[in-house]
Design a protein around this motif. Structure first.
Motif, short mmCIF file in Angstrom:
data_model
loop_
_atom_site.label_atom_id
_atom_site.label_comp_id
_atom_site.label_asym_id
_atom_site.label_seq_id
_atom_site.Cartn_x
_atom_site.Cartn_y
_atom_site.Cartn_z
N LEU A 53 0.81 -1.22 0.00
CA LEU A 53 0.00 0.00 0.00
C LEU A 53 0.85 1.27 0.00
N ILE A 54 2.12 1.15 0.33
CA ILE A 54 3.00 2.32 0.32
C ILE A 54 3.56 2.58 -1.06
N GLY A 55 3.21 1.73 -2.03
CA GLY A 55 3.70 1.91 -3.39
C GLY A 55 4.88 1.00 -3.69
N GLY A 56 5.18 0.89 -4.97
CA GLY A 56 6.30 0.04 -5.38
C GLY A 56 5.81 -1.30 -5.90
N ARG A 57 6.14 -2.36 -5.20
CA ARG A 57 5.82 -3.72 -5.64
C ARG A 57 4.32 -3.90 -5.82
N PHE A 58 3.93 -4.56 -6.92
CA PHE A 58 2.52 -4.84 -7.15
C PHE A 58 2.36 -6.17 -7.89
N SER A 59 1.18 -6.74 -7.78
CA SER A 59 0.89 -8.03 -8.42
C SER A 59 -0.51 -7.99 -9.00
N ILE A 60 -0.61 -8.02 -10.32
CA ILE A 60 -1.92 -8.02 -10.99
C ILE A 60 -2.63 -9.35 -10.75
N ILE A 61 -1.90 -10.46 -10.90
CA ILE A 61 -2.50 -11.77 -10.68
C ILE A 61 -2.99 -11.90 -9.24
N GLY A 62 -2.20 -11.39 -8.29
CA GLY A 62 -2.61 -11.44 -6.89
C GLY A 62 -3.87 -10.65 -6.66
#
Length: 338
Positions: free
Chosen positions: A266-275
């Motif tokens: 939630l702080i930004g940076g890493r993300f996962s569309i599949i997740g």
């Protein structure tokens, strides 16, 4: 790395368990009728489509360190615009006219996303405040469009968005799949994903590295607005009307929840569309499972909260280490001869 320690293992396991419950509690989990797939599983896939679209857009916004609380209001506005224009058609079953109206409604949603992005990236307003403005004003705008009334439409082509089938699968589900696939290709097969994570991880460093953080920030809000607008069209096509009060009500909270379940920071940076997609499907499956278990309506939200807390704790390495670490066998202490 052990499969148990993977970020999406526990959410996937809980989804499988809930689907298993529905196999035994539903009369028809997956059947074929008139050449189309029907059953509880199809209801889950079709019902999760609007949330998947909104959650994917939310993921991109959160990846840049922002938040979008206005997606529900954008859903209401796009549905209101579409239904109002369709109602004025002489022939509501005209495919070309309905497609044009769908394009207009999505264009309105993109403009609303541009408004959010401009307030955040250009004016410099905090994302939570900038999108809160549209969250409140947008709901009122939707009511102005509909004159405070529920606009009913009887358009076959428009209802296809929610209730139609293509290749035996729901059209709404296929639209969500297309949006997810396109997003994954753009964020994982190009440099866009790295740029998003750079802007969210360290805006100052990314700006010094020559990355146009302002342009990327505006872009993700526009995309989020477009996805929310499309979700609003599916919702209004499902109920065959524009309900400016109920459409997208509190869906922003479910979208944020889906993003968290999917492991996006939630702080930004890493993300996962599949997740995120997995999180959205879990939320929709949870709704249907609660009904299948005959849990009282008053306890629905409590049951949902318990499952969500369990999911979040299961994804925490620190929590797993503290809980499961106690059950590990400790090596025997050798006695030292006196």
């Amino acid at each position: 790395m052990s499969i148990v320690k993977k970020r999406l293992f526990w959410p996937s396991l809980i989804l499988v368990v809930m689907l298993g419950i529905n196999v035994f509690t539903s009369n028809q989990f997956l059947t074929i009728q008139d050449g189309h797939l029907f059953g509880t599983l199809i209801d889950i896939l079709r019902g999760s489509a609007p949330l998947v679209l909104v959650s994917v857009g939310m993921t991109l916004v959160i990846a840049t360190g922002g938040i979008d609380l206005s997606v529900g209001a954008v859903m209401a506005i796009s549905g209101a615009v579409a239904c109002l224009l369709i109602q004025d058609l002489g022939n509501q079953n005209s495919v070309a006219s309905v497609l044009l109206i769908i394009g207009i409604a999505i264009a309105v949603a993109l403009v609303l996303g541009l408004w959010n992005g401009t307030l955040v990236a250009v004016v410099g307003i905090q994302p939570i405040i900038a999108t809160l403005i549209l969250m409140v004003a947008g709901r009122g705008l939707a009511q102005l469009v509909t004159d405070g009334q529920i606009i009913n439409v009887q358009s076959g082509p428009y209802s296809t968005l929610a209730s139609g089938f293509f290749l035996s699968l729901p059209v709404a589900f296929l639209i969500a799949v297309a949006a997810v696939v396109l997003t994954i290709l753009l964020t994982r097969r190009t440099a866009l994903g790295l740029l998003l994570e750079s802007v969210g991880g360290s805006p100052t460093a990314s700006r010094l590295a020559g990355i146009s953080a302002r342009r990327i920030t505006v872009m993700v809000y526009v995309v989020a607005g477009g996805f929310a607008g499309l979700a609003g069209l599916i919702y209004s096509a499902d109920i065959k009307s524009a309900d400016s009060i109920s459409a997208g009500n509190l869906i922003e909270l479910d979208a944020i929840l889906a993003v968290v379940i999917g492991g996006t920071a939630l702080i930004g940076g890493r993300f996962s569309i599949i997740g995120t997609v997995l999180g959205a499907v879990i939320i929709q499956t949870l709704r249907i499972t609660v009904v299948a278990l005959d849990i009282p309506d008053k306890a629905n939200l409590l049951f949902k909260a318990v499952v969500v807390v369990a999911l979040c704790l299961s994804q925490s390495p620190e929590f797993r280490a503290k809980v499961f670490g106690r059950f590990k066998r400790r090596p025997a202490v050798e006695k030292v001869a006196a």
